[in-house]
Design an enzyme around this catalytic site. Sequence first.
Site, mmCIF file in Angstrom:
data_model
loop_
_atom_site.group_PDB
_atom_site.id
_atom_site.type_symbol
_atom_site.label_atom_id
_atom_site.label_comp_id
_atom_site.label_asym_id
_atom_site.label_seq_id
_atom_site.Cartn_x
_atom_site.Cartn_y
_atom_site.Cartn_z
ATOM 1 C CD GLN A 115 30.814 43.971 42.850
ATOM 2 O OE1 GLN A 115 29.632 44.266 42.661
ATOM 3 N NE2 GLN A 115 31.807 44.753 42.482
ATOM 4 C CE LYS A 135 33.122 47.788 44.724
ATOM 5 N NZ LYS A 135 33.538 48.214 43.379
ATOM 6 C CG ASP A 151 35.498 41.062 48.616
ATOM 7 O OD1 ASP A 151 34.642 41.939 48.813
ATOM 8 O OD2 ASP A 151 36.319 41.112 47.685
ATOM 9 C CB CYS A 201 40.652 44.836 40.216
ATOM 10 S SG CYS A 201 40.789 46.585 39.926
ATOM 11 C CG HIS A 213 38.635 43.245 43.497
ATOM 12 N ND1 HIS A 213 39.583 44.017 44.123
ATOM 13 C CD2 HIS A 213 38.034 44.050 42.582
ATOM 14 C CE1 HIS A 213 39.548 45.238 43.607
ATOM 15 N NE2 HIS A 213 38.623 45.286 42.676
HETATM 16 N N1 7TS Z 1 36.076 43.103 46.169
HETATM 17 C C1 7TS Z 1 35.264 42.994 45.117
HETATM 18 C C2 7TS Z 1 34.548 41.706 44.864
HETATM 19 C C3 7TS Z 1 35.093 44.100 44.282
HETATM 20 O O1 7TS Z 1 34.272 44.002 43.235
HETATM 21 C C4 7TS Z 1 35.780 45.303 44.557
HETATM 22 C C5 7TS Z 1 35.706 46.489 43.645
HETATM 23 C C6 7TS Z 1 36.587 45.344 45.699
HETATM 24 C C7 7TS Z 1 36.716 44.226 46.467
HETATM 25 C C8 7TS Z 1 37.308 46.579 46.089
HETATM 26 O O2 7TS Z 1 36.420 47.562 46.512
HETATM 27 P P1 7TS Z 1 36.947 49.013 46.856
HETATM 28 O O3 7TS Z 1 35.726 49.779 47.221
HETATM 29 O O4 7TS Z 1 37.917 48.873 47.970
HETATM 30 O O5 7TS Z 1 37.597 49.526 45.606
HETATM 31 N N2 7TS Z 1 35.384 46.177 42.322
HETATM 32 C C9 7TS Z 1 35.493 46.991 41.252
HETATM 33 C C10 7TS Z 1 35.122 46.587 39.975
HETATM 34 O O6 7TS Z 1 34.672 45.491 39.716
HETATM 35 N N3 7TS Z 1 35.351 47.595 39.120
HETATM 36 O O7 7TS Z 1 35.851 48.629 39.800
HETATM 37 C C11 7TS Z 1 35.937 48.262 41.141
#
Ligand code: 7TS
Length: 405
Positions: free
Chosen positions: A199, A222, A196, A360, A120
């Site tokens: 997910q 999430k 990371d 992203c 990401h």
């Molecule tokens: N890493 C992964 C693997 C992610 O899927 C996401 C967000 C992030 C980092 C960032 O997370 P945040 O909470 O800091 O935004 N992924 C997604 C997505 O797949 N669609 O919208 C956000």
Amino acid sequence: MINAMKIREDFPILRRKVNKRQLAYLDNAATTQKPKQVIDKITDYYMNYNANIHRGIHKLSEEATEAYEGSRGKTAKFVNAQSREIVFTKNTTESLNILAYWAFRTLKKGDEVVVSIMEHHSNIVPWQMLIEKGVKLNIAGIRKDGSLDIKNLQSLVTKKTKIVSIAHSSNVLGTINPVKEIGRIAHDAGAICVIDGAQSVPHMPVDMKTLDCDFLAFSSHKMLGPTGIGVLYGKEDMLKSVTPFLRGGDMIKEVFQQTASWNDIPWKFEAGTPNIADVIGFGAAVDYLNKIGMKEVRKHEEELTKYAIKKMSPISGVTIHGLAAERGGAVSFSIDGVHPHDIATILDGEGIAIRSGHMCAQPLMAHLNVPALARASFYVYNMKEEIDRLIVGIEKVKKIFKTGR
Ligand code: 7TS
């Protein structure tokens, strides 16, 4: 076995109609819905014990501090860590930035960092900052099925490598990466390992004692919790050596006119008044997931994902991107001749919420040679019936665009 019908009763939003159809929420990799237990917990804080933490010698402040630190304890237990190893941030992105800014201070020209092509943006863009300092950013590749090319990764990790930062589970391909093995590869070369977990932590048991990586980042929103809360787990000695990224109140021990010393971990990373209500709400989300059991969460999603792939694969013109043996519940797909935004728009008309776009992950899109993808992603409240509706929706898209026959 998860009883999704029963779980759904806790999620007021799932009763909503969208375009006169029952909402089928299949965009859980972007953010999940919140059960009333989480919403009520936040309301209870504001209604009954709203106060600043770590400072007031009065009842409300004591109660707020206890609830806030209680959430830290629950989070620590959830990933099998110590409370002092859990830092509350804003989101996964901020957690990874703390590490990237620290690396910016400490890494030197000639040092190297390894990530993968399936990351990401929040696990690529912060590390790109180091290129300004002469640090080389190496990108490990993937195989045809969407699994990480571990041999390629191994060849990129050398004595020059200082950091290996990899997604535990891809938000696009669904692939679950062998982070324990990646940690060993990093450590053998004297590098640190960052996971990371955005997910993975919401979807499967994650045990930091077993995985033995140095840092883990994930987001509350999430995993049934509120937005605005992220977590940075770090091994105690590691966190002690990281320089705080934000400075000010609450993160100091002593302040003089020209210098200051830092508070103990984890508080040295939590400058200023934190997002107290949402940390407390996040604690309720962790309780909720524990009640279901993370092994059950994983089993339920495996079943839904297998079902979705089985139903989608035979549809002509549909391509699923990411068919690794070890995978989570994000299913990205394309339909020949149809832009993913059109897929999402038509499905929205049927009350089905999916994600479309570059997810992203533009470097991955370029690698797959697609401008964008559509993605369905599942969680504890999803049911096979919703996947059946998705399939009907995909057939409708094909009919409208007269594709795949
Ligand atoms: N890493 C992964 C693997 C992610 O899927 C996401 C967000 C992030 C980092 C960032 O997370 P945040 O909470 O800091 O935004 N992924 C997604 C997505 O797949 N669609 O919208 C956000």
